[in-house]
Motif scaffolding. Sequence first.
Motif, PDB file in Angstrom:
ATOM      1  N   ARG A   2       5.220 -50.948 -21.187  1.00  0.00           N
ATOM      2  CA  ARG A   2       5.295 -52.389 -20.905  1.00  0.00           C
ATOM      3  C   ARG A   2       6.661 -52.751 -20.328  1.00  0.00           C
ATOM      4  NH1 ARG A   2       3.224 -56.166 -25.529  1.00  0.00           N
ATOM      5  NH2 ARG A   2       1.337 -55.029 -24.908  1.00  0.00           N
ATOM      6  N   SER A   5       6.939 -51.915 -16.673  1.00  0.00           N
ATOM      7  CA  SER A   5       6.245 -52.904 -15.828  1.00  0.00           C
ATOM      8  C   SER A   5       7.098 -54.139 -15.600  1.00  0.00           C
ATOM      9  CB  SER A   5       4.913 -53.275 -16.478  1.00  0.00           C
ATOM     10  OG  SER A   5       4.270 -54.272 -15.737  1.00  0.00           O
ATOM     11  N   THR A   8      10.004 -53.342 -13.244  1.00  0.00           N
ATOM     12  CA  THR A   8       9.519 -53.167 -11.867  1.00  0.00           C
ATOM     13  C   THR A   8       9.255 -54.509 -11.202  1.00  0.00           C
ATOM     14  OG1 THR A   8       8.502 -51.062 -12.498  1.00  0.00           O
ATOM     15  CG2 THR A   8       7.715 -52.079 -10.468  1.00  0.00           C
ATOM     16  N   GLY A   9       8.668 -55.423 -11.945  1.00  0.00           N
ATOM     17  CA  GLY A   9       8.380 -56.767 -11.394  1.00  0.00           C
ATOM     18  C   GLY A   9       9.632 -57.532 -11.042  1.00  0.00           C
ATOM     19  N   GLN A  32       5.858 -54.382   0.225  1.00  0.00           N
ATOM     20  CA  GLN A  32       4.748 -55.064  -0.460  1.00  0.00           C
ATOM     21  C   GLN A  32       3.646 -54.065  -0.793  1.00  0.00           C
ATOM     22  OE1 GLN A  32       4.702 -58.327  -1.358  1.00  0.00           O
ATOM     23  NE2 GLN A  32       2.629 -58.129  -2.272  1.00  0.00           N
ATOM     24  N   TYR A  35       4.682 -51.888  -3.651  1.00  0.00           N
ATOM     25  CA  TYR A  35       4.582 -52.640  -4.906  1.00  0.00           C
ATOM     26  C   TYR A  35       3.154 -52.650  -5.424  1.00  0.00           C
ATOM     27  CZ  TYR A  35       4.293 -56.669  -8.005  1.00  0.00           C
ATOM     28  OH  TYR A  35       4.019 -57.498  -9.049  1.00  0.00           O
ATOM     29  N   GLU A  36       2.190 -52.924  -4.504  1.00  0.00           N
ATOM     30  CA  GLU A  36       0.789 -52.983  -4.922  1.00  0.00           C
ATOM     31  C   GLU A  36       0.326 -51.621  -5.447  1.00  0.00           C
ATOM     32  OE1 GLU A  36      -1.053 -55.553  -5.183  1.00  0.00           O
ATOM     33  OE2 GLU A  36       0.357 -56.975  -4.284  1.00  0.00           O
ATOM     34  N   ARG A  39       1.810 -51.080  -8.801  1.00  0.00           N
ATOM     35  CA  ARG A  39       1.130 -51.924  -9.805  1.00  0.00           C
ATOM     36  C   ARG A  39      -0.221 -51.314 -10.182  1.00  0.00           C
ATOM     37  NH1 ARG A  39       0.677 -58.493  -9.753  1.00  0.00           N
ATOM     38  NH2 ARG A  39      -0.297 -58.658 -11.798  1.00  0.00           N
ATOM     39  N   GLU A  42       0.407 -48.573 -12.409  1.00  0.00           N
ATOM     40  CA  GLU A  42       0.763 -49.083 -13.747  1.00  0.00           C
ATOM     41  C   GLU A  42      -0.494 -49.454 -14.529  1.00  0.00           C
ATOM     42  OE1 GLU A  42       3.140 -52.812 -15.781  1.00  0.00           O
ATOM     43  OE2 GLU A  42       2.622 -52.847 -13.654  1.00  0.00           O
ATOM     44  N   GLN A  43      -1.433 -50.136 -13.848  1.00  0.00           N
ATOM     45  CA  GLN A  43      -2.669 -50.536 -14.527  1.00  0.00           C
ATOM     46  C   GLN A  43      -3.471 -49.306 -14.981  1.00  0.00           C
ATOM     47  OE1 GLN A  43      -4.583 -53.099 -11.685  1.00  0.00           O
ATOM     48  NE2 GLN A  43      -3.265 -54.874 -12.165  1.00  0.00           N
ATOM     49  N   ASN A  46      -1.786 -47.955 -17.968  1.00  0.00           N
ATOM     50  CA  ASN A  46      -2.098 -48.789 -19.135  1.00  0.00           C
ATOM     51  C   ASN A  46      -3.504 -48.489 -19.672  1.00  0.00           C
ATOM     52  OD1 ASN A  46       0.350 -50.126 -19.370  1.00  0.00           O
ATOM     53  ND2 ASN A  46      -0.231 -51.742 -17.908  1.00  0.00           N
TER      54      ASN A  46
END
Length: 307
Positions: A2, A5, A8-9, A32, A35-36, A39, A42-43, A46
């Motif tokens: 967590r 994340s 990173t944001g 961009q 980043y996507e 992400r 990351e998901q 998770n």
Amino acid sequence: MRQLSIYTGMAFAAMVLLLPGCVSNKKYRSLQANYEEMRAKEQELNRRYQEAQQQLSSANTRVTSLEDQIASERANVKSLQEALNQCLTSSNQGNVNIAKLVDEINASNRYIQHLVNTKNKSDSLNMVLTNRLTRSLSREEMRDVDVQVLKGVVYISLSDNMLYKSGSYEISERAGETLSKIAKIIMDYSDYEVLVEGNTDNVPISQRNIRNNWDLSVLRGSSVVQALQNDYGVDPKRLTAAGRGEYNPIASNDTESGRTRNRRTQIIITPKLDQFMELIDKAPENGAATGSESTPSDTTAVSPIRQ
């Protein structure tokens, strides 16, 4: 995970604020896209993390269940071991009891064999006695004398016509020689007792000094006993006089020949009762329990005077 994340944001937000003035649109779009992609990764991480947590929780549950089963099985094994130990103890005690029972059975078998051997010996003596008596009697005497061995007992049956005077209980002269031969056999077998038993037919007696056939049968038995004692020297302690009247027939009283057979006196030669009881009471080693019952089968009138 967590915290990664969040950092990173924040970094990406700072870059967005700074980049429009510092970088071209092409680089902005590249960042961009990166980043996507990050992400999405990351998901995915998770998701995998949540799955791993669930698997870990399930594994912990299974471990706990297995530990409970192991504890239960250990308790069951302990219980079975205790039961086995108890069975082994009981089995050892049972073996002791079985051994004792086998000893008692063997002792009983030895005692039974002892009785069988004694009976065989007694039967042999009875046959010798019978053979000696029958060989000593003449052919004419054998018409009036019947000798049998029944259930280990010697029966000498003498006809009424040979023994007594007609309608009387007095011994006739012609009976003397036969009685002397019987007396000799009796004296040779001193370990035997002698019962002299009178029997009649069912025709009523009609003499003033004799009330009925009971009286006549006992008087006849007593006459033979006294002749054996007084004339032939048989020990009176071995003799018993008895009578059974008309109540022990061996043939039908409806015919003259049947009545003739029923009018008889039996000399019954048996082992002494005290010796027989001593044999029964003598227990084998290791004490095998024995017992017997006897039931009188017939009524016998015994003379009150034992000669």
